[in-house]
Enzyme design. Structure first.
Site, short mmCIF file in Angstrom:
data_model
loop_
_atom_site.label_atom_id
_atom_site.label_comp_id
_atom_site.label_asym_id
_atom_site.label_seq_id
_atom_site.Cartn_x
_atom_site.Cartn_y
_atom_site.Cartn_z
N ARG A 144 -21.98 -43.20 87.63
CA ARG A 144 -22.46 -44.44 86.90
C ARG A 144 -21.86 -44.78 85.56
O ARG A 144 -21.47 -46.12 85.50
CB ARG A 144 -24.11 -44.16 86.67
CG ARG A 144 -24.80 -45.54 86.40
CD ARG A 144 -26.29 -45.58 86.34
NE ARG A 144 -26.73 -44.54 85.11
CZ ARG A 144 -27.80 -44.32 84.69
NH1 ARG A 144 -28.77 -44.71 85.67
NH2 ARG A 144 -27.97 -43.34 83.64
N LYS A 193 -24.98 -49.86 82.69
CA LYS A 193 -25.61 -49.30 81.66
C LYS A 193 -24.71 -49.51 80.13
O LYS A 193 -23.86 -48.90 79.60
CB LYS A 193 -25.73 -47.82 81.56
CG LYS A 193 -26.95 -47.22 80.69
CD LYS A 193 -27.43 -45.95 80.99
CE LYS A 193 -28.48 -45.17 80.16
NZ LYS A 193 -29.68 -45.90 80.01
N GLU A 209 -37.62 -54.18 86.00
CA GLU A 209 -37.73 -52.98 85.40
C GLU A 209 -38.17 -53.15 84.04
O GLU A 209 -38.34 -54.32 83.38
CB GLU A 209 -36.66 -52.25 85.47
CG GLU A 209 -35.31 -52.82 84.71
CD GLU A 209 -34.03 -51.96 84.70
OE1 GLU A 209 -34.30 -50.70 84.69
OE2 GLU A 209 -33.20 -52.32 84.49
N1 PLP Z 1 -33.34 -48.58 83.35
C1 PLP Z 1 -32.81 -48.79 82.18
C2 PLP Z 1 -32.96 -50.11 81.70
C3 PLP Z 1 -32.67 -47.63 81.56
O1 PLP Z 1 -32.25 -47.64 80.56
C4 PLP Z 1 -32.82 -46.56 82.09
C5 PLP Z 1 -32.51 -45.08 81.38
O2 PLP Z 1 -31.50 -44.50 81.74
C6 PLP Z 1 -33.46 -46.25 83.34
C7 PLP Z 1 -33.65 -47.44 84.10
C8 PLP Z 1 -33.45 -44.89 84.12
O3 PLP Z 1 -32.22 -44.45 84.42
P1 PLP Z 1 -32.02 -42.91 84.53
O4 PLP Z 1 -33.13 -42.44 85.40
O5 PLP Z 1 -30.72 -42.93 85.23
O6 PLP Z 1 -32.04 -42.30 83.26
C1 COI Z 2 -32.42 -42.93 79.10
O1 COI Z 2 -33.45 -42.64 79.89
O2 COI Z 2 -31.51 -41.88 79.15
C2 COI Z 2 -32.22 -44.10 78.38
O3 COI Z 2 -30.84 -44.32 78.11
C3 COI Z 2 -33.37 -44.87 78.01
C4 COI Z 2 -33.27 -45.48 76.77
C5 COI Z 2 -33.41 -44.45 75.69
C6 COI Z 2 -32.14 -46.44 76.29
#
Ligand code: PLP
Ligand code: COI
Length: 340
Positions: A80, A183, A220
């Protein structure tokens, strides 16, 4: 092992020993460097400062009941980050270097890996910034990769405890063909005002965004994906403006092994009224069950269950945590065990 009250840790920055860095110069990534300095010295015209050329990741290392330390889905975060690099014209950080940097960062900070019993974990925050000087809007020619580690507790109040959330209609976080799938820091900058206005006062855990085009579908939350449960089905939004959450992807697979059906499709706001359970999910959030979602601008309010985490959310959470901490067989090969 540090003498820290691991069980009371918030989700915040706690100083650790070392971070790992890597510089991109003359068209290539250099060697990993181990560093105890917490600050960086960059040019004032660096692209990250002016044009937001920055991407980051978030992943966790968990100490298991068996004492082993496991990093969850390292390869998915590496991929990612590469996709985010493509999205904002930065050079991809190589997969093997990413893996080496994460493992090294955990090893160098091993006394900060929380105990199994505490439920806390060691959060790894890799980032890449454009450091080359530019004044015109174009990608930098130099970059810096850093990963630091910090022990963290739950992101949302109480951890696995149901909280109210709120829909924000006044602001959009990302556009249908924008950067929501990456991200990158700019998405979070775009959420700060919405979050502050919607959640100030502490009434709500986090804000939810609707799709920016039609203002009809749930996208989201500011820091997590959305999922819901009805009729033994795990339902989660499909959208071109949300982050492809690795936790959500994992929960979809777990849901199937638990005998649930899985649907990834647009979720209209009014469908919230039909859900039996709902939750926010992410690395920081893990699963944060949702008791209620308010839409203050329309006066609508959607309630899920009886204010406690629902039975499917509980099962999903248990299985995820058991895989992460080695209590359950790692049948999908999601963990990387770190030699400590
Ligand atoms: N959506 C957003 C905007 C986030 O910041 C995060 C955090 O990482 C997620 C979703 C969840 O992604 P992940 O499960 O890969 O941490
Ligand atoms: C995560 O879940 O790792 C995130 O980046 C979410 C937030 C702390 C920005």
């Amino acid at each position: 092992m540090q003498n820290i009250d691991w069980g009371s840790l918030p989700f915040g920055y706690y100083p650790t020993n070392y971070n790992v860095r890597c510089y991109y110069r003359n068209g290539e990534w250099g060697e990993l460097e181990y560093c105890s300095e917490t600050t960086i010295n960059i040019h004032m015209a660096a692209t990250c400062l002016h044009y937001g050329q920055e991407a980051f990741e978030g992943l966790k290392a968990h100490r298991g009941a068996d004492g082993k330390v496991r990093i969850f889905r390292l390869d998915e975060n590496a991929k990612r980050l590469q996709s985010s690099c493509d999205g904002i014209c930065m050079p991809r950080f190589p997969m093997e270097k990413f893996e080496e940097a994460m493992i090294k960062c955990v090893q160098l900070n091993k006394e900060f890996i929380p105990t199994y019993e505490s439920g806390a974990s060691l959060y790894l925050r890799p980032l890449i910034i454009g450091t080359g000087a530019r004044v015109g809007v174009k990608p930098a020619d130099e970059y810096l990769f850093i990963v630091f580690a910090t022990p963290v507790g739950p992101y949302f109040k109480g951890g696995f405890q149901a909280n109210p959330y709120v829909i924000t209609r006044k602001y959009d976080r990302s556009a249908p063909l924008g950067t929501g799938v990456y991200k990158v820091g700019g998405n979070y900058a775009a959420s700060l005002r919405a979050h502050t206005e919607a959640c100030h006062g502490g009434q709500y855990a986090c804000e939810f965004y609707l799709d920016a085009k039609e203002k009809k579908y749930i996208d989201e939350a500011g820091a997590a994906n959305f999922f819901a449960v009805k009729d033994n089905t795990y339902i989660t939004p499909q959208s071109t403006s949300i982050l492809p959450s690795i936790t959500n992807k994992s929960l979809m697979q777990i849901a199937e092994t638990l005998g649930m059906k899985v649907e990834r499709r647009p979720v209209a706001e009014e469908e919230l009224a039909t859900f039996e359970e709902a939750g926010a999910c992410g690395t920081a959030a893990v699963i944060s069950p949702i008791s209620r979602i308010d839409d203050p601008e329309t006066g609508k309010s959607y309630t899920f269950g009886d204010g406690k985490p629902g039975p499917w959310s509980q099962k999903l959470y248990n299985k995820l945590r058991e895989i992460q901490t080695g209590l359950e067989k790692d049948e999908f090969g999601w963990n990387t065990i770190v030699e400590i």
